[in-house]
Design a protein around this motif. Structure first.
Motif, short mmCIF file in Angstrom:
data_model
loop_
_atom_site.label_atom_id
_atom_site.label_comp_id
_atom_site.label_asym_id
_atom_site.label_seq_id
_atom_site.Cartn_x
_atom_site.Cartn_y
_atom_site.Cartn_z
N LEU A 249 0.83 -1.20 0.00
CA LEU A 249 0.00 0.00 0.00
C LEU A 249 0.86 1.25 0.00
N VAL A 250 1.90 1.28 0.82
CA VAL A 250 2.79 2.45 0.87
C VAL A 250 3.49 2.63 -0.47
N ILE A 251 3.95 1.55 -1.06
CA ILE A 251 4.62 1.64 -2.36
C ILE A 251 3.63 2.09 -3.43
N ALA A 252 2.39 1.63 -3.37
CA ALA A 252 1.37 2.07 -4.32
C ALA A 252 1.13 3.58 -4.20
N MET A 253 1.13 4.11 -3.00
CA MET A 253 0.96 5.56 -2.80
C MET A 253 2.14 6.32 -3.41
N GLN A 254 3.34 5.80 -3.25
CA GLN A 254 4.51 6.43 -3.86
C GLN A 254 4.43 6.35 -5.38
N LEU A 255 3.96 5.23 -5.89
CA LEU A 255 3.78 5.05 -7.32
C LEU A 255 2.77 6.07 -7.86
N LEU A 256 1.69 6.31 -7.12
CA LEU A 256 0.70 7.29 -7.53
C LEU A 256 1.31 8.68 -7.62
N ARG A 257 2.13 9.05 -6.65
CA ARG A 257 2.80 10.35 -6.67
C ARG A 257 3.68 10.48 -7.91
N ILE A 258 4.42 9.42 -8.22
CA ILE A 258 5.29 9.43 -9.40
C ILE A 258 4.46 9.56 -10.67
N GLN A 259 3.33 8.85 -10.75
CA GLN A 259 2.47 8.93 -11.93
C GLN A 259 1.89 10.34 -12.09
N LEU A 260 1.46 10.95 -11.00
CA LEU A 260 0.92 12.32 -11.08
C LEU A 260 1.99 13.30 -11.54
N GLU A 261 3.18 13.21 -10.97
CA GLU A 261 4.26 14.11 -11.36
C GLU A 261 4.67 13.90 -12.81
N SER A 262 4.71 12.66 -13.25
CA SER A 262 5.06 12.36 -14.64
C SER A 262 4.01 12.93 -15.60
N ALA A 263 2.74 12.78 -15.24
CA ALA A 263 1.67 13.31 -16.08
C ALA A 263 1.74 14.84 -16.15
N LEU A 264 2.04 15.50 -15.03
CA LEU A 264 2.19 16.96 -15.05
C LEU A 264 3.35 17.35 -15.96
N HIS A 265 4.44 16.63 -15.88
CA HIS A 265 5.60 16.88 -16.74
C HIS A 265 5.24 16.72 -18.21
N ASP A 266 4.35 15.77 -18.51
CA ASP A 266 3.93 15.52 -19.90
C ASP A 266 2.92 16.53 -20.41
N GLY A 267 2.45 17.44 -19.55
CA GLY A 267 1.52 18.48 -19.99
C GLY A 267 0.12 18.39 -19.45
N TRP A 268 -0.15 17.44 -18.56
CA TRP A 268 -1.48 17.33 -17.97
C TRP A 268 -1.68 18.46 -16.96
N GLN A 269 -2.92 18.97 -16.92
CA GLN A 269 -3.36 19.88 -15.87
C GLN A 269 -4.64 19.29 -15.29
N TYR A 270 -4.85 19.54 -14.00
CA TYR A 270 -6.01 18.97 -13.31
C TYR A 270 -6.87 20.08 -12.73
#
Length: 93
Positions: free
Chosen positions: A63-84
Protein backbone atom coordinates in the motif's frame (compact mmCIF):
# COMPACT_ATOMS: atom_id res chain seq x y z
CA UNK A 1 -11.23 -5.94 -6.32
CA UNK A 2 -12.21 -3.45 -3.66
CA UNK A 3 -11.52 0.27 -4.07
CA UNK A 4 -10.45 1.83 -0.79
CA UNK A 5 -9.94 5.41 -2.03
CA UNK A 6 -11.01 7.39 -5.09
CA UNK A 7 -10.66 10.93 -6.37
CA UNK A 8 -12.65 12.22 -9.34
CA UNK A 9 -11.40 15.34 -11.08
CA UNK A 10 -11.04 16.79 -14.56
CA UNK A 11 -7.88 16.61 -16.62
CA UNK A 12 -6.61 18.22 -19.76
CA UNK A 13 -3.52 17.25 -21.76
CA UNK A 14 -2.01 20.40 -23.26
CA UNK A 15 -4.95 22.09 -25.00
CA UNK A 16 -7.13 19.03 -25.58
CA UNK A 17 -10.71 18.78 -24.37
CA UNK A 18 -11.12 18.27 -20.63
CA UNK A 19 -12.16 14.82 -19.52
CA UNK A 20 -13.03 13.14 -16.27
CA UNK A 21 -10.11 11.44 -14.55
CA UNK A 22 -10.69 8.87 -11.81
CA UNK A 23 -7.79 8.08 -9.50
CA UNK A 24 -8.31 4.92 -7.49
CA UNK A 25 -6.39 2.82 -5.02
CA UNK A 26 -7.54 -0.71 -4.34
CA UNK A 27 -7.20 -2.84 -1.24
CA UNK A 28 -3.96 -4.81 -1.02
CA UNK A 29 -4.28 -8.42 -2.10
CA UNK A 30 -2.01 -11.46 -2.16
CA UNK A 31 0.09 -11.50 -5.31
CA UNK A 32 -1.03 -14.61 -7.21
CA UNK A 33 2.40 -14.91 -8.86
CA UNK A 34 4.41 -14.73 -5.62
CA UNK A 35 5.73 -18.00 -4.23
CA UNK A 36 6.47 -16.25 -0.90
CA UNK A 37 3.08 -14.78 0.00
CA UNK A 38 3.90 -11.22 -1.12
CA UNK A 39 1.18 -8.60 -1.72
CA UNK A 40 0.23 -6.15 -4.43
CA UNK A 41 -1.92 -2.99 -4.49
CA UNK A 42 -3.50 -1.66 -7.69
CA UNK A 43 -3.36 2.05 -8.56
CA UNK A 44 -5.41 3.51 -11.43
CA UNK A 45 -5.43 6.89 -13.13
CA UNK A 46 -8.25 6.19 -15.57
CA UNK A 47 -7.91 8.30 -18.69
CA UNK A 48 -4.27 9.24 -18.03
CA UNK A 49 -2.00 6.21 -17.53
CA UNK A 50 -2.15 2.44 -17.44
CA UNK A 51 -3.03 0.75 -14.18
CA UNK A 52 -0.03 -0.35 -12.13
CA UNK A 53 0.65 -2.40 -9.03
CA UNK A 54 2.75 -1.54 -6.01
CA UNK A 55 4.37 -4.70 -4.64
CA UNK A 56 5.52 -5.51 -1.12
CA UNK A 57 6.32 -8.32 1.27
CA UNK A 58 3.11 -7.53 3.19
CA UNK A 59 -0.10 -5.59 2.63
CA UNK A 60 1.13 -2.42 4.38
CA UNK A 61 4.32 -2.25 2.34
CA UNK A 62 2.45 -2.78 -0.94
CA UNK A 63 0.00 0.00 0.00
CA UNK A 64 2.79 2.45 0.87
CA UNK A 65 4.62 1.64 -2.36
CA UNK A 66 1.37 2.07 -4.32
CA UNK A 67 0.96 5.56 -2.80
CA UNK A 68 4.51 6.43 -3.86
CA UNK A 69 3.78 5.05 -7.32
CA UNK A 70 0.70 7.29 -7.53
CA UNK A 71 2.80 10.35 -6.67
CA UNK A 72 5.29 9.43 -9.40
CA UNK A 73 2.47 8.93 -11.93
CA UNK A 74 0.92 12.32 -11.08
CA UNK A 75 4.26 14.11 -11.36
CA UNK A 76 5.06 12.36 -14.64
CA UNK A 77 1.67 13.31 -16.08
CA UNK A 78 2.19 16.96 -15.05
CA UNK A 79 5.60 16.88 -16.74
CA UNK A 80 3.93 15.52 -19.90
CA UNK A 81 1.52 18.48 -19.99
CA UNK A 82 -1.48 17.33 -17.97
CA UNK A 83 -3.36 19.88 -15.87
CA UNK A 84 -6.01 18.97 -13.31
CA UNK A 85 -9.17 20.81 -12.28
CA UNK A 86 -11.85 20.32 -9.63
CA UNK A 87 -14.66 20.45 -12.18
CA UNK A 88 -15.24 20.87 -15.92
CA UNK A 89 -15.59 24.66 -15.67
CA UNK A 90 -12.76 25.36 -13.20
CA UNK A 91 -10.28 27.88 -14.62
CA UNK A 92 -7.35 27.36 -12.24
CA UNK A 93 -5.16 24.27 -12.55
Amino acid sequence: MNRIATWELWGQLNRSERRKVVIAIYAPEPDPESPHGDYRTLVEMQGVTKSKYGYGVNSMQSLVIAMQLLRIQLESALHDGWQYYFDADDTDP
